[in-house]
Scaffold this active site. Structure first.
Site, PDB file in Angstrom:
ATOM      1  N   CYS A 118      39.389  32.801  -2.607  1.00  0.00           N
ATOM      2  CA  CYS A 118      38.560  31.595  -2.457  1.00  0.00           C
ATOM      3  C   CYS A 118      38.341  30.943  -3.818  1.00  0.00           C
ATOM      4  CB  CYS A 118      37.243  31.928  -1.764  1.00  0.00           C
ATOM      5  SG  CYS A 118      36.311  33.220  -2.574  1.00  0.00           S
TER       6      CYS A 118
ATOM      7  N   CYS B  21      28.485   9.801   4.314  1.00  0.00           N
ATOM      8  CA  CYS B  21      27.223  10.531   4.319  1.00  0.00           C
ATOM      9  C   CYS B  21      26.247   9.806   3.391  1.00  0.00           C
ATOM     10  CB  CYS B  21      27.457  11.960   3.827  1.00  0.00           C
ATOM     11  SG  CYS B  21      25.934  12.833   3.523  1.00  0.00           S
TER      12      CYS B  21
END
Ligand code: SAH
Length: 402
Positions: free
Chosen positions: A346, A14
């Site tokens: 999470c 990226c």
């Protein structure tokens, strides 16, 4: 995007990885990313139990079903769209992102290209001039449905019909378009007011054979492939027999409740967000689920009430936000003594804290498995199986009538 030829895993690179800040681990190979996440979870949890091998993705790219682009104009007057540079309100221009649904990225580029000919200006947060603030796109992984949400600073959208027509001509795959008005100085993307410009105003998608309705504001896990993996692990860890009453705490739009409803006697979902609870009721009806009941309440308060009423609950699933659960919740759960607890987390740091609390109060951690829900980023999800040391099933489990 270039392929890194030196890497056996065909890694994609990226170009804005440092500016954007969304993917903290994108500069590593996927194998190395998984290793890092495994190490983090092992370090925190191996004092409690064996941590199984992390479940990664076969294709760790383009998984996000929810894509958000902020619109702005650069110094030369060119329209740009992308993400805010980490910690700022400067926009990093992006045409395609390695973790976003590629269909969504293409639609965003098309919208950007249409603005000039439709004389639509991007909104300037300082001068408060302009119309288009953000575009939000949500895609159905299995259904293929696509929702485009145009977030505007005003409800006055000149040549709206022609704009929609032109957008649909290039992207007939779009199934619904919604206008959302956000005229506040806020970091929230979506405002209160909404108007459906095309289609039904929501999309539907299938997750573990159940259908879910996703509206512009609905909470929905962003990685559909790994959500199915995560939920099936959670259900496997619960070792259900079919006669259980379970609680699904922090239930969001009721995904776990509805999916698990086939395997148990009753499910009770509890969730703080009112809109999410409304969605969970709609979703239960949509799937003809009759044994799931939803409560709009703080999960800790709800557990306290259930514990005081001495209701019998066999299994508790909990999937709290990053801050983890609360002492009130955990303490009430300990009083209720469910045989099994399946904790979906999470944030392994708050997970460690909460497990330490339960281990001191009669529970033992049987196993844990990390699941990579967010490749490229530092985040990792973990499913943990927890059992009560003294199996209290000498009690007859009563069905709770609400
Ligand atoms: N289990 C769901 C949602 C998990 S995200 C799923 O897999 O999709 C965590 C959820 O906890 C969010 O929906 C959030 O609104 C909810 N939440 C946060 N604090 C809460 C609280 N104190 N009581 C109940 N729900 C809460």
């Amino acid at each position: 995007m270039k392929t890194d030829k030196n890497n056996t895993s065909n890694r994609l690179n990226c170009s804005v990885v440092n500016k954007c800040g969304g993917c903290q681990l994108q500069h590593y190979s996927y194998e190395k990313q998984l290793e890092e996440k495994q190490k983090q979870v092992n370090t925190l949890l191996d004092k409690f139990c064996k941590v199984e091998k992390i479940i990664g993705m076969e294709n760790p790219y383009y998984y996000r079903n929810k894509v958000h682009a902020v619109f702005d104009t650069d110094k030369k007057g060119n329209v740009i769209s992308g993400v805010y540079e980490a910690g700022t309100h400067r926009v990093v221009p992006i045409d395609s992102c390695l973790i976003e649904d590629q269909r969504a990225d293409k639609i965003i580029v098309t919208i950007r290209g249409m603005l000039k000919s439709f004389k639509i200006r991007t909104y300037n947060e300082d001068t408060k001039v302009g119309l288009l603030r953000h575009v939000l796109i949500r895609t159905g992984h299995k259904s293929g449905e696509i929702m485009v949400v145009l977030v505007l600073a005003s409800h006055i959208f000149p040549s709206k019909k022609n704009f929609i027509k032109a957008l649909l001509k290039v992207h007939p795959e779009i199934t619904t378009i919604v206008m959302n008005v956000n005229n506040k100085k806020t970091s929230m993307v979506l405002g209160e007011r909404e108007q459906v410009l095309y289609g039904k105003g929501y999309i539907e998608d299938t997750l573990s054979n159940k259908i879910f309705r996703i509206s512009p504001k609905s909470f929905y896990q962003v990685n559909s492939v790994q959500t199915e993996v995560l939920y099936s692990k959670a259900i496997e860890f619960a070792s259900l027999k079919g006669d259980e009453t379970i609680i699904d705490a922090y239930c969001g739009i009721g995904t776990i409740s509805i999916i698990v409803s086939d395997y148990v006697k009753n499910v009770i979902g509890v969730e703080l967000n009112r809109e999410a609870v409304k969605d969970s009721i709609t979703n239960a009806k949509r799937n003809k689920v009759k044994n799931a009941f939803f409560y709009n309440q703080d999960a800790g308060e709800f557990m306290k009430q259930i514990a005081l009423e001495k209701q019998l609950v066999d299994v508790v699933f909990l999937d709290p936000p990053r801050s983890g659960s609360t002492e009130q919740f955990l303490n009430s759960m300990v009083t209720m003594k469910p045989n099994k607890v399946v904790y979906i987390s999470c944030n392994p740091v708050t997970l460690e804290r909460d497990l330490a609390y339960l281990v001191k109060r009669g529970y033992e951690v049987k196993k844990a498995v990390p699941v990579d829900m967010f490749p490229g980023t530092k985040h990792v999800e973990t499913v943990v199986s927890i059992s009560h040391k003294k199996n209290r099933h000498a009690y007859q489990c009563k069905c709770v009538v609400w």
